[in-house]
Write an enzyme that holds these catalytic residues in place. Structure first.
Site, short mmCIF file in Angstrom:
data_model
loop_
_atom_site.label_atom_id
_atom_site.label_comp_id
_atom_site.label_asym_id
_atom_site.label_seq_id
_atom_site.Cartn_x
_atom_site.Cartn_y
_atom_site.Cartn_z
N GLU A 81 0.86 -1.19 0.00
CA GLU A 81 0.00 0.00 0.00
C GLU A 81 0.90 1.24 0.00
OE1 GLU A 81 -1.89 0.62 3.82
OE2 GLU A 81 -3.56 1.71 2.95
N LYS A 118 -9.66 1.72 -1.91
CA LYS A 118 -9.84 1.18 -0.55
C LYS A 118 -11.22 1.50 0.03
CE LYS A 118 -7.11 1.07 3.79
NZ LYS A 118 -6.01 1.75 4.52
N CYS A 120 -4.93 -3.40 2.96
CA CYS A 120 -4.61 -3.15 4.37
C CYS A 120 -5.77 -3.33 5.35
CB CYS A 120 -3.99 -1.76 4.50
SG CYS A 120 -3.10 -1.46 6.04
#
Ligand SMILES: O=C(O)CNC(=O)[C@H](CS)NC(=O)CCC(=O)C(=O)O
Length: 283
Positions: free
Chosen positions: A41, A113, A155
């Site tokens: 990321e 995300k 993540c």
């Protein structure tokens, strides 16, 4: 069987520095015979503040980092999965995205995300990602790659099994979780959550990670990992100590993705949850 590489570095606020670190990882992945490279990321940059995160952002066409990696992918015939930042329409925040660059250097997939890291942990990290990042609103359908069908997540998404289960149901064979985990949460949660996502979806989990001290303010946990569909760790990189000992050298790990083995795991233990579970609470 196809070899996958997971890359680990410590991104700073300098895109050119981070590009050269990633170029080292491409060299290493090619030398190891890997057919795809997974990078963490925010590989393009990790900034010391939300304001700087927003001011550093570039569109992919203007980003020396992204263009450099597209060139590497084409030149080496190596698909690259990499976490970056991209501008929003209003310019107030950025998008935390994960792109797939194919072996022709083209960006063919993009995931934004969904779950943002807004936490306030006593004696631990206090971070408000939504200050600088706009959440996404779409799941990307798993897509064919040299390794198998890849499902994209990032993540903190790792903590939401509803998402990974949905992506698995859409046909994923490999789940990605490029990350920049904090050290306190990483120590206790990282490996356990990744193994759980692999075991419950009976899929490969590939999680590239940021490691070390980015800017005197942020330190990332490292321990980039590949877990097989049985939940076995088939490759794991070092943490902050190893990063320090190697003077910040970017490192890769490799692991075989074996879809026949994955099919065997899925065949031998059929995981079909009852559809009526939500209605089964005692009256
Ligand atoms: O966009 C950037 O610059 C880098 N992004 C990150 O570092 C993100 C948001 S702050 N980190 C995480 O989601 C850590 C999650 C975590 O550590 C946990 O779930 O425990």
């Amino acid at each position: 069987m196809t070899l996958a590489a997971v890359g680990q570095l410590c991104s700073t606020a300098s895109m050119t520095h981070n590009l050269s670190q990633c170029q080292i990882l491409v060299r290493k992945a090619v030398a190891a015979g890997a057919k795809a490279l997974f990078l963490p990321e925010a590989s393009d940059y990790v900034a010391p503040s939300p304001t700087e995160t927003v001011s550093l952002v570039r569109s992919t066409t203007d980003s020396v980092f992204v263009r450099g990696l597209q060139h590497e992918a084409l030149h080496n015939k190596l698909p690259i999965n990499v976490g970056i930042h991209e501008p929003t329409t209003d310019g107030k925040r950025v998008r935390n995205t994960l792109i797939w660059i194919d072996e022709e250097g083209k960006i063919t997939k993009r995931y934004q995300k969904l779950h943002l890291f807004d936490v306030e942990i006593e004696g631990g990290p206090v971070l408000r990602e939504s200050k600088s990042v706009e959440p996404g609103n779409e799941i990307v359908r798993p897509f064919e790659t040299v390794l198998g069908r890849v499902g994209l997540m990032i993540c903190f998404d790792l903590r939401f099994p509803t998402l990974s289960t949905r992506i698995r149901d859409l046909g994923a064979q490999i789940l990605t979780y490029p990350s920049a985990f904090t050290v306190p949460t990483g120590k206790v949660h990282w490996e356990t959550l990744l193994k759980a996502r692999a075991i419950e979806t009976q899929s490969y989990v590939i999680a590239a990670a940021q490691v070390g001290n980015h800017n005197g303010k942020r330190v990332s946990y490292g321990h980039g990992i590949i877990v097989d569909p049985w939940g076995k760790i088939i490759c794991e990189l070092g943490g902050v100590e190893e990063w320090k000992a190697s003077q910040g050298e970017p490192v890769i790990g490799v692991g075989e993705v074996d879809l026949e083995e994955m099919e065997k795991v899925r065949r031998e233990m059929l995981l079909a949850p009852r559809k009526d579970v939500v209605d089964l609470v005692e009256k």
